[in-house]
Design a protein around this motif. Structure first.
Motif, mmCIF file in Angstrom:
data_model
loop_
_atom_site.group_PDB
_atom_site.id
_atom_site.type_symbol
_atom_site.label_atom_id
_atom_site.label_comp_id
_atom_site.label_asym_id
_atom_site.label_seq_id
_atom_site.Cartn_x
_atom_site.Cartn_y
_atom_site.Cartn_z
ATOM 1 N N PHE A 96 -6.039 13.570 -6.242
ATOM 2 C CA PHE A 96 -6.144 14.297 -4.973
ATOM 3 C C PHE A 96 -5.050 13.886 -3.988
ATOM 4 N N GLN A 97 -4.863 12.570 -3.842
ATOM 5 C CA GLN A 97 -3.818 12.144 -2.894
ATOM 6 C C GLN A 97 -2.446 12.139 -3.567
ATOM 7 N N ARG A 98 -2.438 12.202 -4.864
ATOM 8 C CA ARG A 98 -1.219 12.279 -5.681
ATOM 9 C C ARG A 98 -0.201 11.206 -5.309
ATOM 10 N N ASP A 99 -0.711 9.959 -5.128
ATOM 11 C CA ASP A 99 0.223 8.859 -4.874
ATOM 12 C C ASP A 99 0.363 7.996 -6.147
ATOM 13 N N LEU A 103 -2.575 4.597 -9.020
ATOM 14 C CA LEU A 103 -3.012 4.417 -10.412
ATOM 15 C C LEU A 103 -1.805 4.259 -11.338
ATOM 16 N N ARG A 104 -0.781 5.105 -11.106
ATOM 17 C CA ARG A 104 0.397 5.109 -11.993
ATOM 18 C C ARG A 104 1.017 3.724 -12.089
ATOM 19 N N ARG A 105 1.053 2.995 -10.967
ATOM 20 C CA ARG A 105 1.737 1.702 -10.986
ATOM 21 C C ARG A 105 0.894 0.600 -11.638
ATOM 22 N N MET A 106 -0.382 0.919 -11.936
ATOM 23 C CA MET A 106 -1.229 -0.063 -12.639
ATOM 24 C C MET A 106 -1.351 0.294 -14.119
ATOM 25 N N LEU A 107 -0.935 1.507 -14.514
ATOM 26 C CA LEU A 107 -1.089 1.915 -15.924
ATOM 27 C C LEU A 107 -0.051 1.215 -16.797
ATOM 28 N N PRO A 108 -0.384 0.993 -18.097
ATOM 29 C CA PRO A 108 0.577 0.335 -18.993
ATOM 30 C C PRO A 108 1.872 1.138 -19.089
ATOM 31 N N GLY A 109 2.963 0.455 -19.363
ATOM 32 C CA GLY A 109 4.259 1.126 -19.491
ATOM 33 C C GLY A 109 4.939 1.217 -18.140
ATOM 34 N N ARG A 110 6.207 1.614 -18.183
ATOM 35 C CA ARG A 110 6.958 1.705 -16.921
ATOM 36 C C ARG A 110 7.124 3.169 -16.547
ATOM 37 N N ARG A 111 6.128 3.683 -15.807
ATOM 38 C CA ARG A 111 6.137 5.101 -15.453
ATOM 39 C C ARG A 111 7.025 5.382 -14.261
ATOM 40 N N ARG A 112 7.530 6.644 -14.218
ATOM 41 C CA ARG A 112 8.337 7.067 -13.062
ATOM 42 C C ARG A 112 7.399 7.181 -11.848
ATOM 43 N N LEU A 113 7.815 6.588 -10.737
ATOM 44 C CA LEU A 113 6.980 6.650 -9.532
ATOM 45 C C LEU A 113 7.430 7.812 -8.647
ATOM 46 N N SER A 114 6.488 8.312 -7.826
ATOM 47 C CA SER A 114 6.864 9.429 -6.958
ATOM 48 C C SER A 114 7.641 8.946 -5.740
ATOM 49 N N THR A 115 7.585 7.623 -5.479
ATOM 50 C CA THR A 115 8.346 7.067 -4.351
ATOM 51 C C THR A 115 9.281 5.975 -4.874
ATOM 52 N N ALA A 118 -17.370 0.972 -10.816
ATOM 53 C CA ALA A 118 -17.384 2.441 -10.943
ATOM 54 C C ALA A 118 -16.801 3.065 -9.668
ATOM 55 N N GLY A 119 -17.190 2.539 -8.501
ATOM 56 C CA GLY A 119 -16.645 3.048 -7.235
ATOM 57 C C GLY A 119 -15.141 2.832 -7.176
ATOM 58 N N HIS A 120 -14.716 1.651 -7.608
ATOM 59 C CA HIS A 120 -13.292 1.281 -7.612
ATOM 60 C C HIS A 120 -12.494 2.229 -8.529
ATOM 61 N N ALA A 121 -13.029 2.520 -9.716
ATOM 62 C CA ALA A 121 -12.345 3.423 -10.648
ATOM 63 C C ALA A 121 -12.289 4.836 -10.046
ATOM 64 N N ALA A 122 -13.392 5.243 -9.382
ATOM 65 C CA ALA A 122 -13.419 6.583 -8.771
ATOM 66 C C ALA A 122 -12.347 6.696 -7.682
ATOM 67 N N VAL A 123 -12.210 5.632 -6.873
ATOM 68 C CA VAL A 123 -11.196 5.652 -5.803
ATOM 69 C C VAL A 123 -9.792 5.771 -6.425
ATOM 70 N N ALA A 124 -9.573 5.028 -7.546
ATOM 71 C CA ALA A 124 -8.256 5.088 -8.210
ATOM 72 C C ALA A 124 -7.970 6.521 -8.681
ATOM 73 N N LEU A 125 -9.000 7.202 -9.189
ATOM 74 C CA LEU A 125 -8.812 8.573 -9.678
ATOM 75 C C LEU A 125 -8.574 9.547 -8.519
ATOM 76 N N VAL A 126 -9.261 9.315 -7.384
ATOM 77 C CA VAL A 126 -9.036 10.164 -6.199
ATOM 78 C C VAL A 126 -7.579 10.022 -5.736
ATOM 79 N N HIS A 127 -7.081 8.760 -5.723
ATOM 80 C CA HIS A 127 -5.675 8.542 -5.352
ATOM 81 C C HIS A 127 -4.758 9.360 -6.259
ATOM 82 N N PRO A 164 0.856 -1.192 0.000
ATOM 83 C CA PRO A 164 0.000 0.000 0.000
ATOM 84 C C PRO A 164 0.895 1.246 0.000
ATOM 85 N N PRO A 165 0.428 2.378 -0.568
ATOM 86 C CA PRO A 165 1.281 3.562 -0.572
ATOM 87 C C PRO A 165 1.649 3.964 0.860
#
Ligand code: HEM
Ligand code: HEM
Length: 195
Positions: free
Chosen positions: A170-173, A176-188, A158-167, A77-78
């Motif tokens: 709004f929470q800027r963790d 979502l980034r770590r589940m998106l396709p490709g190897r994105r730079r993580l904030s941690t 829909a609730g699950h997708a909304a929570v992912a978008l809030v993360h 978990p973050p």
């Protein structure tokens, strides 16, 4: 490309299962909702057959996904996420997996109880009947369950997708980034474990 997940991010196999099922579910739900509105003509049978084969494909993908998950890791978990939130996320995921099985299985049950014609998976494999023949008592129950469990899946997803978008927004963790396709730079990135 890392097939397996690590402490920081999901691997490409988990991402493939997640996003392919999301896309197929969108197609499947649209076909399901439209086909039942069409006038009952012989040409509609092709849409029903497509819906059944695609639904069985989603069931197969859900099975493969769970099997893969048993050997894969789960990102942590973050940092700083309260325990209740981590538990809530887990409960939501268990519910999503349950519905991912229950919706196609009740569709298959309805098809078996109707016993209109043999059920084929993409004209390749003849699928067994779940009821061993027509069952007039079970048919309306399975039909109602198929619709209501689908509606539950749509609501929970829909609730699950909304929570992912809030993360993400709004929470800027990295949830979502770590589940998106490709190897994105993580904030941690310090969480990243060695391969
Ligand atoms: C995850 C997979 C599936 C989803 C999301 C899904 C979704 C839907 C939806 C939204 C409907 C319209 C319900 C209504 O308005 O009454 C429907 C109808 C139907 N589905 Fe599925 N379905 C799935 C899998 C299956 C499978 C695997 C089968 C059979 C092998 C199946 C057989 C049917 C049939 C026969 C109908 C028509 C029901 C009727 O005539 O009222 N579905 N499905
Ligand atoms: C029909 C739609 C969806 C279903 C059935 C679904 C299902 C799931 C499941 C079961 C998991 C848990 C994976 C595991 O622990 O093995 C998961 C994780 C995840 N999903 Fe979805 N999902 C859907 C749509 C979406 C959408 C639209 C988004 C983004 C807006 C999204 C974002 C995520 C994220 C970020 C995770 C990882 C959470 C974490 O790292 O703890 N999902 N999804």
């Amino acid at each position: 490309m890392n097939l397996k997940s690590d402490d920081a991010r999901w691997g490409s196999a988990a991402k493939f299962f997640h996003w392919s099922v999301v896309i197929l579910l969108l197609v499947q739900a649209t076909v399901g909702l439209v086909m039942v509105q069409l006038p009952k003509r012989p040409s509609v049978i092709a849409w029903f057959s497509f819906h059944k084969s695609l639904g069985l494909t989603i069931l197969l993908l859900a099975l493969l996904r769970l099997a893969w998950r048993a050997f894969d890791r789960h990102p942590l978990p973050p940092p700083g996420m309260p325990r209740w939130q981590a538990l809530g996320a887990k409960a939501g995921h268990v519910l999503l997996y349950g519905l991912l099985f229950a919706v196609p299985l009740t569709g298959w049950l309805f098809d078996s109880a109707s016993s209109l014609r043999p059920l084929f998976w993409w004209d390749l494999i003849k699928m067994p009947s779940l009821t061993g023949g027509a069952n007039a008592d079970l048919k309306p129950i399975a039909q109602t369950l198929h619709l209501w469990l689908f509606l539950a899946l749509a609501a929970v997803a829909a609730g699950h997708a909304a929570v992912a978008l809030v993360h993400h927004f709004f929470q800027r963790d990295d949830v979502l980034r770590r589940m998106l396709p490709g190897r994105r730079r993580l904030s941690t990135p310090n969480q990243e474990s060695s391969p």
